[in-house]
Design an enzyme around this catalytic site. Structure first.
Site, short mmCIF file in Angstrom:
data_model
loop_
_atom_site.label_atom_id
_atom_site.label_comp_id
_atom_site.label_asym_id
_atom_site.label_seq_id
_atom_site.Cartn_x
_atom_site.Cartn_y
_atom_site.Cartn_z
N ASP A 139 37.86 47.60 48.43
CA ASP A 139 37.61 48.30 47.38
C ASP A 139 36.69 48.56 47.17
O ASP A 139 35.20 48.33 46.98
CB ASP A 139 37.45 47.64 45.83
CG ASP A 139 37.71 48.09 44.71
OD1 ASP A 139 36.58 49.48 44.44
OD2 ASP A 139 37.45 47.61 43.45
N GLU A 231 30.06 38.70 41.86
CA GLU A 231 31.91 39.66 41.75
C GLU A 231 32.35 38.31 40.17
O GLU A 231 33.38 37.44 41.10
CB GLU A 231 31.86 39.34 42.58
CG GLU A 231 32.58 41.22 42.32
CD GLU A 231 34.41 40.98 41.36
OE1 GLU A 231 34.25 40.08 41.09
OE2 GLU A 231 35.31 40.59 42.14
N GLU A 240 40.09 35.18 33.37
CA GLU A 240 39.37 34.12 34.50
C GLU A 240 37.62 33.52 34.41
O GLU A 240 38.05 31.96 34.66
CB GLU A 240 38.77 35.10 36.08
CG GLU A 240 40.42 35.14 37.15
CD GLU A 240 40.05 36.07 38.00
OE1 GLU A 240 38.87 35.29 38.51
OE2 GLU A 240 40.65 36.87 38.29
N HIS A 418 40.09 47.85 42.11
CA HIS A 418 41.56 46.93 42.25
C HIS A 418 41.60 46.80 41.36
O HIS A 418 42.54 46.05 40.94
CB HIS A 418 41.22 46.07 43.78
CG HIS A 418 40.04 44.69 43.37
ND1 HIS A 418 38.94 45.27 43.38
CD2 HIS A 418 40.72 43.45 42.31
CE1 HIS A 418 38.13 43.81 42.74
NE2 HIS A 418 38.44 42.96 41.98
#
Length: 474
Positions: A139, A231, A240, A418
């Protein structure tokens, strides 16, 4: 009057872990059994007393504010196609998963418990797969933005100590080392840390980059760091819950006045129209090789739209100006405030079209602590379309001036990443006309089942009709 959509649920019997998966209609036929692929359903006679959002035992999954809860089902994550990978969690060895002590704990408190660590092993295991990292690195919008951010802040990185939270293959850590960092602590909880260490050695950077195979919450480092890079962004920005680990690192190791990359992030939502997608998934059943299969429509809608969908849309799909759901300042945000986010919205359709659902995306900015976004005062306390259209336009103009702000965008009008966009589809489209109001509220909360899961509670009204939709990102 609210129209409540259907979903699947799970029930916990006798405080044990026997889990049954079912399909529930507002007016179910007790003899009607359906299946969406790997799911099975049981009759309505298994319904249990209502558990509403806010009730201690409510796990947030389901479209109806009543009925039993749904069995755990684990969605694929970023990578490996349109997700990072997949992770399965076994509860066999977790004897008190649904105990009353866990129910009373907040997601933040539970995240520090032994049970959470056992569940989290599966999360980190999914990041051991090379395909996940391959897709993220490929990406180029993501990877090049991070590299550009590191070079832009090279004066704050050169000769300094950096912590990379969730380093993966170590690419960001190596970028920092090449930018002159004196030392980089590359922290990775998954087994990909073994390969990251080999990558560091292969690039002759072992004297600068120290790969630590451990959760950041368990790491022991004897010095403060000047920079934290990570990230951490998931689908809908917060899926998450990795930002909590960045916050932990910030509170324990970042020096006063240190740099965090990215520094700020903004989650947006907007109503969308997507007739082609709806037709492909739903209208297909009306005429299948000349056969009327319209009786399949209710099941098709349930299977296609009960959970959020990760896909790419275009700006032409968006019906209104985007609305800011949450603005995150990585220098000041707390883990507690991320447990549950609620905001109201009031938007105006820019065209006549069917409303098929709501899209979510985010921007991430790479600023120093002294360059706090000047429009932050506009991002709270108001929900009018004009206000947010102005904020959004201002951010777009700032992004165009690369000397002012460096931004990673996952917006529909920008180059796809992505992350794509997260779409919450409605079972039944609503016809809206130009200038028609679409209003309601959105609540995003960490699941008590697993704080990495994201509960979504959406209320929306338009044209005199009001609805509630609830879903969960697993």
């Amino acid at each position: 009057m609210f129209s409540v959509e259907t979903t699947t649920y799970h029930i916990l019997l006798h405080w044990g872990l026997y889990v049954a998966t079912m399909s529930f209609d507002l007016f179910p036929d007790p003899h009607y059994h359906v299946s969406c692929g790997r799911r099975r359903s049981i009759s309505s006679s298994f319904l249990v007393p209502a558990m509403h959002p806010g009730f201690p035992g409510y796990l947030g999954n389901g479209y109806a504010p009543q009925g039993p809860e749904r069995s755990p089902r684990y969605r694929r994550r970023r990578g490996a196609g349109s997700r990072r990978g997949s992770f399965q969690i076994s509860y066999d060895n977790i004897s008190s998963y649904s105990s009353s002590s866990q129910v009373r704990q907040s997601p933040t408190e539970w995240a520090s418990s032994t049970k959470w660590e056992e569940l989290d092993d599966a999360y980190f295991q999914s990041y051991s797969q090379i395909g996940i990292h391959e897709e993220m690195i490929k990406d180029h919008v993501r990877t090049e933005t991070y590299r550009n951010a590191i070079m832009r802040h090279q004066n704050l990185i050169s000769g300094k100590v950096v912590m990379d939270v969730g380093c993966g293959t170590g690419i960001l850590s190596i970028f920092c080392a090449l930018a002159g960092a004196r030392r980089v602590y590359a922290i990775e909880a998954s087994d990909i840390a073994v390969q990251a260490s080999e990558v560091v050695k292969a690039n002759n950077l072992s004297d600068k980059v120290i790969v630590i195979h451990e959760r950041v919450e368990k790491v022991s480092i004897q010095e403060k760091v000047d920079v934290i890079i990570s990230e951490w962004m998931g689908y809908m920005l917060l899926y998450e819950s990795m930002l909590s680990s960045v916050i932990f690192a910030r509170d324990n190791w970042l020096k006063q006045g240190g740099l965090i990359l990215p520094s700020h992030a903004t989650l947006y939502m907007a109503p969308i129209t997507h007739s082609e997608r709806y037709s492909d998934s739903i209208d297909f059943w009306r005429d299948v090789y000349g056969i009327d299969m319209s009786v399949m429509l209710p099941l098709a809608k349930q299977c296609a739209f009960e959970e959020p969908s990760i896909e790419t849309i275009s700006a032409e799909n968006v019906l209104t100006w985007p609305f800011v759901v949450k603005f995150v300042d990585c220098y000041t945000v707390t883990a507690r405030e991320l447990e549950s986010i609620t905001t109201k919205y009031n938007l105006t359709s820019m065209l006549r079209a069917p409303l098929h659902g709501f899209a979510f995306w985010f921007d991430a900015e790479f600023n120093g602590p002294s360059t706090f976004p000047s429009n932050n005062n506009l991002l709270s306390g108001s929900s009018t379309s004009d206000l947010y259209s102005n904020v959004y336009n201002n951010q777009r103009r700032q992004k165009a001036k690369s000397d002012q702000v460096l931004m990673l965008s996952t917006a529909p009008e920008d180059e796809p990443t992505h992350w794509q966009q997260t779409i919450l589809y409605l079972y039944e489209p609503i016809e809206v006309i130009q200038d028609q109001t679409i209003e309601g509220s959105i609540t995003l909360s960490q699941s008590r089942e697993n704080p990495r899961f994201l509960n979504i509670h959406l209320e929306y009204s338009s044209g005199g009709r009001s609805f509630i939709k609830e879903s969960i990102m697993r």
